[in-house]
Design a protein around this motif. Structure first.
Motif, short mmCIF file in Angstrom:
data_model
loop_
_atom_site.label_atom_id
_atom_site.label_comp_id
_atom_site.label_asym_id
_atom_site.label_seq_id
_atom_site.Cartn_x
_atom_site.Cartn_y
_atom_site.Cartn_z
N THR A 65 0.82 -1.21 0.00
CA THR A 65 0.00 0.00 0.00
C THR A 65 0.86 1.26 0.00
O THR A 65 0.32 2.36 -0.09
CB THR A 65 -0.95 0.03 1.22
OG1 THR A 65 -0.16 0.01 2.42
CG2 THR A 65 -1.90 -1.16 1.20
N HIS A 66 2.16 1.12 0.10
CA HIS A 66 3.07 2.27 0.05
C HIS A 66 2.89 2.96 -1.30
O HIS A 66 2.79 2.30 -2.33
CB HIS A 66 4.52 1.78 0.21
CG HIS A 66 5.49 2.87 0.50
ND1 HIS A 66 5.92 3.75 -0.46
CD2 HIS A 66 6.11 3.22 1.65
CE1 HIS A 66 6.77 4.59 0.08
NE2 HIS A 66 6.90 4.30 1.37
N PRO A 67 2.83 4.31 -1.33
CA PRO A 67 2.59 5.02 -2.60
C PRO A 67 3.71 4.86 -3.63
O PRO A 67 3.47 5.01 -4.83
CB PRO A 67 2.43 6.48 -2.18
CG PRO A 67 3.02 6.57 -0.83
CD PRO A 67 2.91 5.23 -0.20
N ASN A 68 4.93 4.55 -3.20
CA ASN A 68 6.04 4.37 -4.14
C ASN A 68 6.90 3.18 -3.67
O ASN A 68 8.02 3.36 -3.20
CB ASN A 68 6.87 5.65 -4.22
CG ASN A 68 7.82 5.63 -5.40
OD1 ASN A 68 8.02 4.61 -6.05
ND2 ASN A 68 8.43 6.77 -5.67
N PRO A 69 6.37 1.96 -3.79
CA PRO A 69 7.09 0.80 -3.25
C PRO A 69 8.45 0.56 -3.91
O PRO A 69 9.38 0.13 -3.23
CB PRO A 69 6.13 -0.36 -3.48
CG PRO A 69 5.20 0.08 -4.53
CD PRO A 69 5.11 1.57 -4.41
#
Length: 140
Positions: A65-69
């Motif tokens: 769910t991290h915006p920029n994995p």
């Protein structure tokens, strides 16, 4: 006779359980697991209240769910998963107010197969921002 049947049944169940357990123990991937829950909380210690959380999985591909994995996984790989290294290069050209409004960040999970449980408290959000200096791991 009943004892014999019970013993045979127990042995059969034990054999089945062992066979099933052995099948579950096989690795499902060539990659060591790297999956974490990252949080940002208002406050310090046990009184901290989580205000944002994100999941990050880095192997075999960056996701969660991290915006920029992808960027977060690359930043962690550059530090070999050592979260204290993320604190090493703050922006010294930026000043922050001297008020105390603590913010605590945490990382819990697994990095390349090793257990991670990391926590750091900053005096305020400005200090956190200056310390991470554009690092994407806690940019969510």
């Amino acid at each position: 006779m009943r004892r014999h049947i019970a013993a045979v049944s127990a042995t059969a169940l034990l054999s089945l359980a062992c066979a099933t357990g052995a099948a579950e123990a096989k690795p499902s991937s060539l990659y060591a697991p790297s999956a974490m829950v990252l949080t940002i909380a208002k406050g310090a210690g046990d009184a901290a209240t989580v205000v944002r959380a994100s999941t990050l999985s880095c192997a075999p591909t960056a996701q969660g769910t991290h915006p920029n994995p992808e960027a977060a996984c690359a930043a962690l790989a550059a530090t070999a998963g050592t979260f204290d290294t993320l604190l090493a290069s703050p922006d010294t050209g930026r000043a922050c107010p001297m008020h105390y409004d603590p913010v605590t960040v945490t990382a819990d999970g697994v990095w390349q197969g090793s257990r991670v449980s990391w926590k750091h408290t900053f005096s305020n959000t400005c200090t956190m921002s200056v310390t991470f200096n554009g690092n994407p791991v806690f940019a969510f």
